[in-house]
Design an enzyme around this catalytic site. Sequence first.
Site, mmCIF file in Angstrom:
data_model
loop_
_atom_site.group_PDB
_atom_site.id
_atom_site.type_symbol
_atom_site.label_atom_id
_atom_site.label_comp_id
_atom_site.label_asym_id
_atom_site.label_seq_id
_atom_site.Cartn_x
_atom_site.Cartn_y
_atom_site.Cartn_z
ATOM 1 C CD GLU A 52 34.751 65.794 11.807
ATOM 2 O OE1 GLU A 52 34.818 66.183 10.632
ATOM 3 O OE2 GLU A 52 34.590 66.573 12.783
ATOM 4 C CB SER A 168 3.083 95.538 18.765
ATOM 5 O OG SER A 168 4.253 95.770 19.538
ATOM 6 N NE ARG A 184 14.208 88.411 20.450
ATOM 7 C CZ ARG A 184 13.366 89.002 21.282
ATOM 8 N NH1 ARG A 184 13.493 88.815 22.600
ATOM 9 N NH2 ARG A 184 12.394 89.753 20.813
ATOM 10 C CB THR A 196 11.353 98.925 16.373
ATOM 11 O OG1 THR A 196 10.675 98.893 15.118
ATOM 12 C CG2 THR A 196 10.939 97.731 17.196
ATOM 13 C CG ASP A 200 7.765 97.903 19.996
ATOM 14 O OD1 ASP A 200 6.756 98.619 20.091
ATOM 15 O OD2 ASP A 200 7.949 97.104 19.065
ATOM 16 C CD GLU A 280 13.231 89.713 17.167
ATOM 17 O OE1 GLU A 280 12.064 89.848 17.561
ATOM 18 O OE2 GLU A 280 14.132 89.192 17.856
#
Length: 347
Positions: A52, A168, A184, A196, A200, A280
């Site tokens: 505003e 993966s 993200r 993970t 990964d 994730e």
Amino acid sequence: MVFEEHMKRALDLAASALGRTRTNPLVGAVIVKDGEKVSEGLHRSFGSDHAEVDALNRAGSRAAGAEMYVTLEPCVHYGKTPPCVEAIKAAGIRRVIVATVDPNPIVNGAGLQALDDAGIEVVTGVCENEAKRLNEAYLKYITTGLPFVTLKVAQTLDGFIADSNNSSRWITSEEARHKVHQLRSTVDAVLIGAATARIDDPFLSTHGIGNDPVRLVLTRTGQIPDSLKLCDPGTGGRTIIVTSGDEANEFRGECWRVDSDLKSVLRRAGSEGIGHLLVEGGSDIFSQFIDAGLVDKFVFVIAPRLLGSGIPAYQSPEHRKITDVLKLDISNTEAVGGDLWIEAYPK
């Protein structure tokens, strides 16, 4: 309808600041006089002018006698900036059209009442559903103190997130992964499990698209190898181990000690100013969040590929019957690089 046309522009302005307002809401404002747009503004970043005031500063004296479209109820309290209601009154705005009330306990209708008391006409509920969806993370955080939880799964068409060897890379397309990097950039933190992190070894960054989120690694033991990319301060952003264990390795980042239930993790995250959490992986973490009923929104990135066996995205010990399935409402679908991007909410 003219009201909706200007409010949709205000919503677009608000959305352009995604990822930059932290726990503040996304807000856009448009000032119109005699049917012509005079100025527009938005809340650009945490601590900056509210939408505003931004619009009023750009309008100057032309704001007198004009009407203002704003996506969220103007504030009436002193915070990092003075009350927007006072600026609206001083500028001589004659009518304020508001998409939705701000449920913040220190606002929650008080801004609308103050405008009405000053003789300013107030119209509410214009594009209300769109405004609430835009600020879904803020609305949950400000009313519960808990972060809004988005769970993102990248999987094959038959529901696997990795093959039987835990590989993966890469199930989904480069374009879809780029869209995940964008996602993200709009959240405060990303959470994965320790398995993970080890398997990964991800960056969990935006890859230069925007601000990197805080990275949370959930581990029962408090142990993760300090050789991981997440532990390298050169990768940018903060990495925090979240554990209920008694010991943590000599980790160069932070460590939160919480109770073993996920609700404790969310309470700690909320107390640390995390208003939107992106979960994730991996499969065990997905399953825990889903079975605990802690997911506010799902994002599925589905590649048109079949594995036939591997690591499932979700596996519940409850052995539900088909009549007891968890039902979702799909809100958006789009093709991204040959993959299917699906956004859905629990019913």
